[in-house]
Scaffold this motif. Structure first.
Motif, short mmCIF file in Angstrom:
data_model
loop_
_atom_site.label_atom_id
_atom_site.label_comp_id
_atom_site.label_asym_id
_atom_site.label_seq_id
_atom_site.Cartn_x
_atom_site.Cartn_y
_atom_site.Cartn_z
N ALA A 175 -6.96 -28.43 -100.77
CA ALA A 175 -8.02 -27.47 -100.48
C ALA A 175 -9.10 -28.09 -99.61
CB ALA A 175 -8.64 -26.95 -101.78
N SER A 176 -9.47 -29.34 -99.89
CA SER A 176 -10.51 -30.00 -99.12
C SER A 176 -10.49 -31.49 -99.39
CB SER A 176 -11.90 -29.44 -99.45
OG SER A 176 -12.24 -29.78 -100.80
N VAL A 177 -11.10 -32.24 -98.47
CA VAL A 177 -11.28 -33.68 -98.64
C VAL A 177 -12.72 -33.99 -98.27
CG1 VAL A 177 -10.55 -35.99 -97.94
CG2 VAL A 177 -8.87 -34.15 -98.04
N ASP A 178 -13.41 -34.74 -99.13
CA ASP A 178 -14.80 -35.08 -98.85
C ASP A 178 -14.89 -36.07 -97.69
OD1 ASP A 178 -15.31 -33.49 -101.00
OD2 ASP A 178 -16.02 -35.08 -102.33
N ASP A 179 -16.12 -36.33 -97.25
CA ASP A 179 -16.35 -37.26 -96.15
C ASP A 179 -15.71 -38.62 -96.45
OD1 ASP A 179 -17.81 -35.29 -94.97
OD2 ASP A 179 -19.76 -36.11 -95.52
N ILE A 180 -15.08 -39.20 -95.43
CA ILE A 180 -14.44 -40.51 -95.56
C ILE A 180 -15.11 -41.48 -94.59
CG2 ILE A 180 -12.28 -41.80 -95.42
CD1 ILE A 180 -10.78 -39.23 -95.90
N HIS A 181 -15.51 -42.63 -95.10
CA HIS A 181 -16.12 -43.67 -94.27
C HIS A 181 -15.22 -44.90 -94.30
CE1 HIS A 181 -19.82 -41.31 -93.98
NE2 HIS A 181 -19.69 -41.08 -95.27
N PHE A 182 -14.68 -45.27 -93.15
CA PHE A 182 -13.78 -46.41 -93.07
C PHE A 182 -14.59 -47.70 -92.94
CE2 PHE A 182 -11.43 -42.75 -91.35
CZ PHE A 182 -10.33 -42.76 -92.19
N ILE A 183 -14.34 -48.62 -93.85
CA ILE A 183 -15.08 -49.88 -93.87
C ILE A 183 -14.52 -50.85 -92.84
CG2 ILE A 183 -15.73 -51.85 -95.31
CD1 ILE A 183 -15.52 -50.03 -97.74
N THR A 184 -13.22 -50.87 -92.69
CA THR A 184 -12.57 -51.79 -91.76
C THR A 184 -11.31 -51.16 -91.22
OG1 THR A 184 -11.63 -54.02 -91.54
CG2 THR A 184 -11.28 -52.89 -93.63
N THR A 185 -10.78 -51.72 -90.16
CA THR A 185 -9.53 -51.23 -89.58
C THR A 185 -8.35 -51.97 -90.19
OG1 THR A 185 -9.73 -52.79 -87.74
CG2 THR A 185 -10.65 -50.59 -87.41
N ILE A 186 -7.15 -51.47 -89.91
CA ILE A 186 -5.92 -52.07 -90.41
C ILE A 186 -5.00 -52.34 -89.23
CG2 ILE A 186 -3.96 -51.79 -91.98
CD1 ILE A 186 -5.63 -49.75 -93.52
N GLY A 187 -4.51 -53.56 -89.14
CA GLY A 187 -3.68 -53.94 -88.00
C GLY A 187 -2.20 -53.85 -88.28
N VAL A 188 -1.42 -53.90 -87.21
CA VAL A 188 0.04 -53.89 -87.32
C VAL A 188 0.49 -55.13 -88.10
CG1 VAL A 188 2.21 -54.06 -86.02
CG2 VAL A 188 0.35 -52.59 -85.20
N GLY A 189 1.40 -54.92 -89.03
CA GLY A 189 1.91 -56.02 -89.84
C GLY A 189 1.22 -56.16 -91.18
N GLN A 190 0.09 -55.48 -91.36
CA GLN A 190 -0.59 -55.51 -92.65
C GLN A 190 -0.08 -54.36 -93.52
OE1 GLN A 190 -4.74 -55.50 -91.31
NE2 GLN A 190 -4.87 -57.69 -91.71
N VAL A 191 -0.35 -54.47 -94.82
CA VAL A 191 0.17 -53.49 -95.78
C VAL A 191 -0.96 -52.60 -96.28
CG1 VAL A 191 1.29 -53.18 -98.02
CG2 VAL A 191 2.03 -55.02 -96.50
N VAL A 192 -0.70 -51.31 -96.32
CA VAL A 192 -1.66 -50.33 -96.84
C VAL A 192 -1.26 -49.99 -98.27
CG1 VAL A 192 -2.68 -48.05 -96.56
CG2 VAL A 192 -2.06 -49.39 -94.55
N ASN A 193 -2.16 -50.20 -99.22
CA ASN A 193 -1.93 -49.85 -100.62
C ASN A 193 -2.85 -48.69 -100.98
OD1 ASN A 193 0.00 -51.92 -101.19
ND2 ASN A 193 -1.67 -53.39 -101.26
N ILE A 194 -2.27 -47.57 -101.39
CA ILE A 194 -3.04 -46.37 -101.71
C ILE A 194 -2.83 -46.03 -103.18
CG2 ILE A 194 -3.45 -43.95 -101.15
CD1 ILE A 194 -2.21 -44.47 -98.42
N THR A 195 -3.93 -45.84 -103.89
CA THR A 195 -3.88 -45.43 -105.29
C THR A 195 -4.60 -44.11 -105.45
OG1 THR A 195 -3.90 -47.76 -106.00
CG2 THR A 195 -4.43 -46.10 -107.67
N ALA A 196 -3.97 -43.16 -106.12
CA ALA A 196 -4.58 -41.85 -106.35
C ALA A 196 -4.40 -41.46 -107.81
CB ALA A 196 -3.94 -40.79 -105.45
N LYS A 197 -5.42 -40.82 -108.37
CA LYS A 197 -5.30 -40.30 -109.74
C LYS A 197 -6.29 -39.15 -109.92
CE LYS A 197 -8.36 -43.87 -111.67
NZ LYS A 197 -8.46 -44.95 -112.69
N VAL A 198 -5.95 -38.25 -110.81
CA VAL A 198 -6.77 -37.07 -111.06
C VAL A 198 -8.00 -37.47 -111.88
CG1 VAL A 198 -6.87 -34.79 -112.12
CG2 VAL A 198 -4.77 -35.55 -110.99
N ASN A 199 -9.19 -37.17 -111.35
CA ASN A 199 -10.43 -37.48 -112.06
C ASN A 199 -10.79 -36.40 -113.08
OD1 ASN A 199 -10.87 -39.90 -110.66
ND2 ASN A 199 -11.97 -38.86 -109.02
#
Length: 228
Positions: free
Chosen positions: A75-99
């Motif tokens: 339905a919607s996503v709140d404002d997102i502020h990226f702290i740093t960038t991610i380069g090629v070869g690095q791993v992105v770990n995403i965790t999500a859970k219902v609040n």
């Protein structure tokens, strides 16, 4: 090249302990890891924001559906502020859970971290709060079961979720009022700026045919596909 990490976080999140002493995790928690390939990056060799948002949306949707037991839509996503960038070869770990779950909607918290496999370090990239709505089933409108917070952190997010929901509704009303006010007023004064660029020159249009690779597991387009 990605920016230097600003804060180090543990590789594993602590599990909570039940009354019988059993170790357990939040049942709505979903984790996804992706290594950044050149096809995911922009011309600077950094992960594109659109691709990251697509991964975040997929992870959060699975968390929402795990709790709802049926198909859910973003339905919607709140404002997102990226702290740093991610380069090629690095791993992105995403965790999500219902609040917190409401009548047919729920707030899903999303945490994104970057991992360097060779230094065994992780650091925070961004966090976000998304609202998902359970799709109506043949039996009618879905009534979501409540989320039971078990840790102090979950109890805090559970309480804040209600306030964030209230603020979203107020924000929508304020924006509508501003748009109505602006449309009824005429511009009586024009400010001249040196070397000003007409807004028309900044406009970019894109037309895309929706193909199967653009769709999610529900055979519909990702909510964030337009941000790519």
């Amino acid at each position: 090249m990605a920016n230097e990490p600003r804060d180090h976080v543990p590789l594993e999140e602590p599990m909570f302990i039940l009354e019988n002493g059993e170790m357990c995790r939040n049942p709505t928690e979903v984790k996804m890891s992706q290594i950044v390939l050149p096809c995911h990056a922009n011309y600077c060799g950094e992960l594109s924001a659109g691709q990251l948002l697509k991964w975040m949306d997929s992870t959060a949707c699975l968390s929402a559906e795990r709790h709802a037991g049926c198909s859910c839509i973003t339905a919607s996503v709140d404002d997102i502020h990226f702290i740093t960038t991610i380069g090629v070869g690095q791993v992105v770990n995403i965790t999500a859970k219902v609040n917190r779950a409401f009548t047919s909607s729920m707030e899903v918290g999303i945490l994104v971290r970057c991992e360097d496999l060779f230094s065994n370090r992780q650091w925070k990239v961004c966090h976000a709060f998304a609202t998902f709505v359970a799709r109506r089933t043949e039996a009618g409108k879905v009534q979501l079961k409540q989320v039971i917070p078990r840790t102090q952190a979950e109890q805090m997010e559970y309480s804040l979720a209600a306030e964030r929901r209230r603020m979203r509704l107020i924000h929508a009303e304020i924006i509508n009022d501003l748009l109505s006010s602006c449309s009824s007023q005429t511009v009586s004064e024009r400010l001249d700026y040196q070397d000003a660029v007409p807004a028309e020159r900044t406009r970019v249009e894109s037309v895309e045919l929706v193909l199967p690779p653009h769709a999610n597991h529900q055979v519909s387009t990702f909510a964030t596909i337009s941000a790519r």
